[in-house]
Motif scaffolding. Structure first.
Motif, PDB file in Angstrom:
ATOM      1  N   SER A 168      -2.402   9.016   6.273  1.00  0.00           N
ATOM      2  CA  SER A 168      -2.246   7.986   5.242  1.00  0.00           C
ATOM      3  C   SER A 168      -0.835   8.002   4.679  1.00  0.00           C
ATOM      4  O   SER A 168      -0.588   8.353   3.515  1.00  0.00           O
ATOM      5  N   THR A 169       0.099   7.614   5.513  1.00  0.00           N
ATOM      6  CA  THR A 169       1.493   7.554   5.070  1.00  0.00           C
ATOM      7  C   THR A 169       1.711   6.330   4.182  1.00  0.00           C
ATOM      8  O   THR A 169       0.886   5.411   4.142  1.00  0.00           O
ATOM      9  N   GLN A 170       2.846   6.323   3.467  1.00  0.00           N
ATOM     10  CA  GLN A 170       3.155   5.190   2.603  1.00  0.00           C
ATOM     11  C   GLN A 170       3.310   3.905   3.416  1.00  0.00           C
ATOM     12  O   GLN A 170       2.891   2.836   2.976  1.00  0.00           O
ATOM     13  N   LEU A 173      -0.165   2.572   4.104  1.00  0.00           N
ATOM     14  CA  LEU A 173      -0.794   2.028   2.901  1.00  0.00           C
ATOM     15  C   LEU A 173      -0.139   0.718   2.485  1.00  0.00           C
ATOM     16  O   LEU A 173      -0.825  -0.197   2.006  1.00  0.00           O
ATOM     17  N   TYR A 175       1.186  -1.392   4.585  1.00  0.00           N
ATOM     18  CA  TYR A 175       0.752  -2.363   5.592  1.00  0.00           C
ATOM     19  C   TYR A 175      -0.613  -2.948   5.245  1.00  0.00           C
ATOM     20  O   TYR A 175      -0.854  -4.150   5.419  1.00  0.00           O
ATOM     21  N   TYR A 176      -1.514  -2.108   4.733  1.00  0.00           N
ATOM     22  CA  TYR A 176      -2.855  -2.578   4.376  1.00  0.00           C
ATOM     23  C   TYR A 176      -2.949  -3.063   2.931  1.00  0.00           C
ATOM     24  O   TYR A 176      -4.039  -3.409   2.464  1.00  0.00           O
ATOM     25  N   ARG A 178      -2.571  -1.409   0.115  1.00  0.00           N
ATOM     26  CA  ARG A 178      -3.189  -0.476  -0.839  1.00  0.00           C
ATOM     27  C   ARG A 178      -2.213  -0.060  -1.939  1.00  0.00           C
ATOM     28  O   ARG A 178      -2.656   0.351  -3.022  1.00  0.00           O
ATOM     29  N   ILE A 179      -0.936  -0.108  -1.665  1.00  0.00           N
ATOM     30  CA  ILE A 179       0.079   0.190  -2.672  1.00  0.00           C
ATOM     31  C   ILE A 179       1.144  -0.903  -2.617  1.00  0.00           C
ATOM     32  O   ILE A 179       1.279  -1.614  -1.615  1.00  0.00           O
ATOM     33  N   SER A 193       6.818   7.307   6.873  1.00  0.00           N
ATOM     34  CA  SER A 193       5.981   6.898   7.999  1.00  0.00           C
ATOM     35  C   SER A 193       5.878   8.097   8.937  1.00  0.00           C
ATOM     36  O   SER A 193       6.469   9.152   8.680  1.00  0.00           O
TER      37      SER A 193
END
Length: 324
Positions: A168-170, A173, A175-176, A178-179, A193
């Motif tokens: 669960s790299t930044q 997250l 890309y999806y 989430r942040i 990454s």
């Protein structure tokens, strides 16, 4: 108030039928029909096998080929067994099956037997079931490296996640969605990454060069895929040097990821010396589990680089543990 009254008053709400989701797989799982077809009946006397619904015929259950009206017209009830098929008064449906050119079984005095197509013994095992339903893909080049016994299990799992790009790299997250924004906790320059953490970041790269110098390896910092392929090619072997090099590579990746999480979620400060000291400690601890190591120049150099106890070059003494 009973359920009938609730139904009359419309108190029940109909939930929308949500599609089933299988975590960790982008492909459809095996259907129930596919799994069911792997079980079959070996006909003996035919008295315990359903004529219409059991998998005894080479083409599968007969209810897949005959409608309910045809079953009713055949004169054989839905509860009929295979033995009922061979009575003289049932020649009509038997004639239809004979026209399919698939050989019908011959009844005997033995009992019907339940079989499994997953292996040659026809006995069900979990291993054969898994081999039957699993999705087969091209074998990756790094599987023997990551799942080698010289690497600790938690290091193996972490390496596997990195190789599959499942950490669960930044970047993942972001890309999806989430942040909203993030920066690498090591360099504070770009979102981390897989390629950045291992070892595109200048901080993690310095730790990787430290590891390579301790292992006396000709390290070139490339992309993660290139680094993994290099390790899977040049760090394989059963000798002490290769085993320690593989183990320490797994530890290197594990402690970089662990320290990254400590900075983000435990608000710890960046400490490159701490990561290096952790790496040195686990390598020393691992190396001391070896005995009677070949006293070669390369092994001696590795022992001095990591500060490993030279006792590894002596034979293990069992007299203390056995009381002799």
């Amino acid at each position: 108030m009973d359920s009938l009254d609730l139904l009359k008053k419309g108190e029940f709400r109909v939930a929308k039928n949500q599609p089933r989701q299988f975590v960790g797989s982008k492909e459809d799982p095996p259907t129930r029909t596919e799994c069911r077809s792997s079980f079959y009946w070996r006909i003996g006397n035919g008295c315990s096998v359903s004529l219409w619904f059991d998998n005894w015929h080479p083409r599968g259950p007969l209810n897949l080929y005959f409608s309910d009206s045809t079953i009713y017209a055949s004169g054989l009830p839905r509860q009929a067994t295979v033995a009922d098929l061979f009575t003289n008064c049932r020649a009509m449906i038997k004639g239809v099956l004979d026209s399919w050119a698939d050989p019908l079984p011959t009844l005997s005095h033995s009992s019907d037997r339940f079989g499994w197509k997953g292996n040659t013994s026809h006995l069900f095992t979990v291993a054969s079931a898994w081999d039957l339903i699993r999705r087969r893909k091209t074998r990756v080049s790094w599987h023997t490296f990551i799942w080698n016994n010289s690497i600790t299990s938690r290091y193996q799992f972490n390496l596997w996640l990195i190789a599959k790009r499942r950490l669960s790299t930044q970047a993942l997250l972001l890309y999806y969605g989430r942040i909203d924004s993030a920066l690498c906790p090591f360099c504070n320059e770009v979102p981390d990454s897989i390629d950045h953490l291992f070892f595109g970041c200048r901080i993690s790269a310095s730790i990787a060069f430290f590891w390579a110098s301790r292992c006396n390896l000709p390290w070139r910092n490339n992309s993660w895929v290139e680094n993994l392929n290099w390790a899977a090619t040049f760090l394989m072997g059963k000798d002490f040097y290769k085993c320690i090099a593989r183990f320490s590579f797994g530890a290197l990746c594990y402690y970089i990821w662990k320290h990254r999480n400590s900075i983000l979620f435990r608000e710890q400060s960046l400490s490159v010396p701490e990561v290096k000291n952790q790496l040195i400690k686990v390598v020393r601890d691992k190396a001391t589990t070896y005995r009677n190591v070949d006293d070669t120049y390369r092994n001696r150099r590795l022992q001095r680089s990591w500060g490993i106890d030279p006792i590894i070059f002596s034979a293990r003494d069992y007299s203390t543990s056995t009381g002799l």
